[in-house]
Design an enzyme around this catalytic site. Structure first.
Site, mmCIF file in Angstrom:
data_model
loop_
_atom_site.group_PDB
_atom_site.id
_atom_site.type_symbol
_atom_site.label_atom_id
_atom_site.label_comp_id
_atom_site.label_asym_id
_atom_site.label_seq_id
_atom_site.Cartn_x
_atom_site.Cartn_y
_atom_site.Cartn_z
ATOM 1 N N HIS A 254 11.127 4.913 0.632
ATOM 2 C CA HIS A 254 11.608 3.636 1.192
ATOM 3 C C HIS A 254 10.866 2.477 0.523
ATOM 4 O O HIS A 254 11.467 1.494 0.085
ATOM 5 C CB HIS A 254 11.388 3.611 2.709
ATOM 6 C CG HIS A 254 11.492 2.236 3.317
ATOM 7 N ND1 HIS A 254 10.478 1.303 3.220
ATOM 8 C CD2 HIS A 254 12.485 1.623 4.006
ATOM 9 C CE1 HIS A 254 10.843 0.183 3.813
ATOM 10 N NE2 HIS A 254 12.063 0.358 4.306
ATOM 11 N N ASN A 255 9.558 2.592 0.439
ATOM 12 C CA ASN A 255 8.781 1.507 -0.155
ATOM 13 C C ASN A 255 9.055 1.364 -1.651
ATOM 14 O O ASN A 255 9.096 0.243 -2.164
ATOM 15 C CB ASN A 255 7.284 1.719 0.093
ATOM 16 C CG ASN A 255 6.902 1.418 1.531
ATOM 17 O OD1 ASN A 255 7.726 1.526 2.435
ATOM 18 N ND2 ASN A 255 5.659 1.052 1.760
ATOM 19 N N LYS B 112 9.146 7.662 3.860
ATOM 20 C CA LYS B 112 8.622 6.289 3.960
ATOM 21 C C LYS B 112 8.135 5.802 2.592
ATOM 22 O O LYS B 112 8.346 4.644 2.227
ATOM 23 C CB LYS B 112 7.480 6.239 4.989
ATOM 24 C CG LYS B 112 6.698 4.916 5.005
ATOM 25 C CD LYS B 112 7.525 3.769 5.542
ATOM 26 C CE LYS B 112 6.988 2.376 5.337
ATOM 27 N NZ LYS B 112 5.617 2.048 5.461
ATOM 28 N N SER C 266 8.334 1.489 9.302
ATOM 29 C CA SER C 266 8.595 0.313 8.471
ATOM 30 C C SER C 266 9.081 -0.850 9.318
ATOM 31 O O SER C 266 9.719 -0.662 10.348
ATOM 32 C CB SER C 266 9.640 0.613 7.399
ATOM 33 O OG SER C 266 9.895 -0.577 6.659
ATOM 34 N N GLU D 286 12.130 -0.481 -1.873
ATOM 35 C CA GLU D 286 11.806 -1.873 -1.508
ATOM 36 C C GLU D 286 11.265 -2.626 -2.731
ATOM 37 O O GLU D 286 11.671 -3.771 -2.988
ATOM 38 C CB GLU D 286 10.776 -1.837 -0.374
ATOM 39 C CG GLU D 286 10.214 -3.160 0.070
ATOM 40 C CD GLU D 286 9.108 -2.950 1.112
ATOM 41 O OE1 GLU D 286 9.308 -2.181 2.076
ATOM 42 O OE2 GLU D 286 8.023 -3.555 0.958
HETATM 43 P P1 NBP Z 1 -5.616 -1.746 9.295
HETATM 44 O O1 NBP Z 1 -5.054 -0.878 8.241
HETATM 45 O O2 NBP Z 1 -6.174 -3.044 8.907
HETATM 46 O O3 NBP Z 1 -6.737 -0.901 10.082
HETATM 47 C C1 NBP Z 1 -7.525 -1.474 11.094
HETATM 48 C C2 NBP Z 1 -7.751 -0.508 12.221
HETATM 49 O O4 NBP Z 1 -8.395 0.684 11.741
HETATM 50 C C3 NBP Z 1 -8.661 -1.092 13.286
HETATM 51 O O5 NBP Z 1 -8.200 -0.657 14.549
HETATM 52 C C4 NBP Z 1 -10.012 -0.467 12.937
HETATM 53 O O6 NBP Z 1 -10.876 -0.410 14.039
HETATM 54 C C5 NBP Z 1 -9.580 0.898 12.550
HETATM 55 N N1 NBP Z 1 -10.575 1.687 11.794
HETATM 56 C C6 NBP Z 1 -11.050 1.545 10.532
HETATM 57 BR BR1 NBP Z 1 -10.615 0.183 9.419
HETATM 58 N N2 NBP Z 1 -11.937 2.491 10.180
HETATM 59 C C7 NBP Z 1 -12.039 3.288 11.242
HETATM 60 C C8 NBP Z 1 -12.818 4.439 11.510
HETATM 61 N N3 NBP Z 1 -13.607 4.976 10.583
HETATM 62 N N4 NBP Z 1 -12.721 4.998 12.741
HETATM 63 C C9 NBP Z 1 -11.912 4.462 13.685
HETATM 64 N N5 NBP Z 1 -11.145 3.380 13.478
HETATM 65 C C10 NBP Z 1 -11.213 2.777 12.289
HETATM 66 O O7 NBP Z 1 -4.533 -1.969 10.469
HETATM 67 P P2 NBP Z 1 -2.961 -2.304 10.398
HETATM 68 O O8 NBP Z 1 -2.666 -3.361 9.402
HETATM 69 O O9 NBP Z 1 -2.569 -2.503 11.807
HETATM 70 O O10 NBP Z 1 -2.313 -0.971 9.865
HETATM 71 C C11 NBP Z 1 -2.476 0.266 10.536
HETATM 72 C C12 NBP Z 1 -1.800 1.348 9.716
HETATM 73 O O11 NBP Z 1 -0.408 1.063 9.666
HETATM 74 C C13 NBP Z 1 -2.271 1.419 8.282
HETATM 75 O O12 NBP Z 1 -2.302 2.767 7.859
HETATM 76 C C14 NBP Z 1 -1.202 0.680 7.517
HETATM 77 O O13 NBP Z 1 -1.100 1.111 6.181
HETATM 78 C C15 NBP Z 1 0.029 1.029 8.322
HETATM 79 N N6 NBP Z 1 1.131 0.087 8.219
HETATM 80 C C16 NBP Z 1 0.912 -1.247 8.207
HETATM 81 C C17 NBP Z 1 1.969 -2.129 8.132
HETATM 82 C C18 NBP Z 1 1.732 -3.596 8.163
HETATM 83 O O14 NBP Z 1 2.712 -4.338 7.992
HETATM 84 N N7 NBP Z 1 0.519 -4.071 8.361
HETATM 85 C C19 NBP Z 1 3.272 -1.638 8.081
HETATM 86 C C20 NBP Z 1 3.481 -0.281 8.134
HETATM 87 C C21 NBP Z 1 2.407 0.576 8.189
HETATM 88 P P3 NBP Z 1 -11.896 -1.645 14.353
HETATM 89 O O15 NBP Z 1 -11.100 -2.620 15.156
HETATM 90 O O16 NBP Z 1 -12.972 -1.006 15.133
HETATM 91 O O17 NBP Z 1 -12.336 -2.192 13.034
#
Ligand code: NBP
Length: 477
Positions: free
Chosen positions: A186-187, A183, A128, A190
């Protein structure tokens, strides 16, 4: 290989986590489905630490020292399974796959079991703090085997946020899905925190007649006291912001339909399965979904409401003080409900979660970080098997001191027609817990009447049924 950790999935979260590891002196292997992003990251931030950019899965795995530790930061759901299947065949016994995405804990349990049978540790870790947290120190909630935490924990504790007393905001939560479960809750908390703050804003605006700027000031003052928290702090920022295009308060130009990604909904769904009353959290999820029903709201906009008399300046100030009390009391209830859910999940799945440690790692790095969490940690330190936060003497005293103002605020909201589902549900929860007798006795009578479901008696052991359709004598059930 020489990399102590690998990160695959280099969108915002993965990038920032990788940079955080590198800035802390670890050699970090990088991988992404679209390989151009891997190179770009290594080129752009190469001066922050040591990165090894890998083009292929094989190259990535080869870059890692053994036992290998690789973090998956891809979109939760099917992509996570796809990536696990891509890497698992390349790994060896004792290696650790870490899923840092927002996975559902049931998926984490399934994946952990499957990989355990293949000799691989699988660690579902809740992270988080958003993208800023990932870079500067998130709150980290890892599940999985104790052996995997022995290998991974020291790295996570280095990159985690640090509480004021220096404690890292990462701890082994418990086996398999425990980390993602915590987690999730937590959400859920939140959502509740945000809803309660929104209700406080709505009351200050509609009942006290305050402007968004004045409410921002009020929140800033509250943020120096017991409500000191990240969410109160950013709320003041949002309320003080003026829209550039129109010159109006920013909050007045945003469409009033709240969206959600699903972790709040999961919290409530799982709470229903576990039979845990999380009414405040549920109201927060429902409030978002209600706001999004544009057609429903439009069709109901002509429903009559009360005519409210404006408050004098002195009355408004007094009311604002009462709202602070109501917000604090409702917040205690939300956390009571959330920690109850963690306790219930821990019992159901045999996780043995240390609730005080959970409060401790939420003190920094995460979205709900707050001075308040130190109080919760103290409560569990004083008594580890506390049945409920409301059975802690200090919290009971504080909520008791707030209750009259809390009632006054909910009453004012009802009189003036301002919806306060979070405040009201929390107050009802409080009153239900303190009630000597609940009307549940009548519910039992009704159930016995129409369905012969039987009831227990206050004066004798056993289960009983009244012959409602006959002579109304009582038989044992
Ligand atoms: P995203 O959730 O937007 O995912 C994008 C990533 O997933 C890219 O690296 C993409 O690769 C890859 N990907 C996908 Br889409 N499909 C794929 C597949 N079939 N095989 C391999 N790679 C694949 O990214 P994020 O916002 O950085 O979040 C990452 C994780 O962290 C998520 O589970 C999210 O729920 C969690 N999270 C996010 C936050 C936040 O604030 N954003 C906070 C806490 C947790 P590509 O570049 O080749 O498209």
């Amino acid at each position: 290989g020489t990399a102590q950790i690998g990160v695959t999935g280099l969108a915002v979260m993965g990038r920032n986590l990788a940079r955080n590891f590198a800035r802390n002196g670890f050699t970090v292997a990088l991988h992404n489905r679209t390989a151009s992003k891997t190179r770009a990251l290594a080129d752009e931030f190469g001066d922050e630490g040591t990165f090894i950019a890998a083009e292929s899965a094989e190259e990535f795995v080869a870059a890692l020292e053994r036992p290998r530790r690789l973090i998956i930061m891809v979109k939760a759901g099917d992509p996570t399974d796809a990536v696990i299947e891509e890497f698992a065949p390349l790994l060896e016994e004792g290696d650790v796959i870490i899923d840092g995405g927002n996975a559902h804990f049931a998926d984490t349990r399934r994946r952990e079991k499957d990989l355990r049978e293949r000799g691989i540790h699988f660690v579902g870790v809740g992270i988080s703090g958003g993208e800023e947290g990932a870079l500067h120190g998130p709150s980290i909630m890892p599940g999985g085997s104790p052996e995997s935490y022995a290998s991974l924990g020291p790295l996570l504790e280095r990159i985690a946020g640090k509480a004021k007393d220096g404690t890292p905001c990462s701890t082994h939560i418990g086996p398999d899905g425990a980390g993602h479960f915590v987690k999730m809750v937590h959400n859920g908390i939140e959502y509740a925190d945000m809803q309660l703050i929104a209700e406080a804003y709505h009351l200050l605006r509609s009942v006290a007649g305050y402007s968004p700027a004045k409410i921002a000031e009020t929140f800033r003052t509250w943020n120096t006291g017991r409500l000191d928290s990240y969410l109160i702090e950013i709320t003041a920022e949002v309320l003080a912001h003026t829209d550039e295009a129109t010159g109006k308060p920013f909050v007045d130009v945003v469409v009033d339909q709240a969206e959600q990604k699903g972790t709040g909904r999961w919290t409530v769904q799982i709470a229903l399965d576990l039979g845990v009353p999380v009414s405040g959290i549920a109201e927060a999820v429902f409030a978002r979904s209600l706001s999004g029903h544009a057609a429903l709201r439009e069709a109901s906009a002509s429903l009559p409401g009360p005519v409210a008399a404006p408050l004098s300046e002195a009355e408004a100030e007094r009311f604002a003080g009462q709202v602070e009390q109501a917000l604090y009391a409702s917040k205690i209830v939300s956390y009571t409900q959330g920690f109850h859910q963690i306790q219930a999940g821990s019992e159901e799945y045999g996780w043995n979660v240390d609730l005080g440690a959970v409060a401790s790692i939420w003190r920094e790095g995460c979205i709900i970080r707050a001075a308040f969490l130190d109080r919760i940690r103290e409560a569990y330190d004083t008594r580890a098997d506390l049945p409920s936060l409301l059975s802690d003497k200090q919290f009971a005293e504080e909520i008791g001191a707030a209750q009259e103002d809390w009632r006054a605020v909910v009453a004012a909201a009802v009189h003036q027609g301002v919806p306060t589902p979070g405040f009201a549900a929390s107050l009802s929860y409080y009153d239900a817990l303190r009630a000597e007798r609940l009307p549940a006795a009548l519910t039992q009578g009704q159930r016995d009447f129409f369905g012969a479901h039987t009831y227990r008696r206050t004066d004798r052991e056993g289960s009983f049924h009244t012959l409602w359709g006959g002579d109304r004598s009582e038989v044992t059930g």
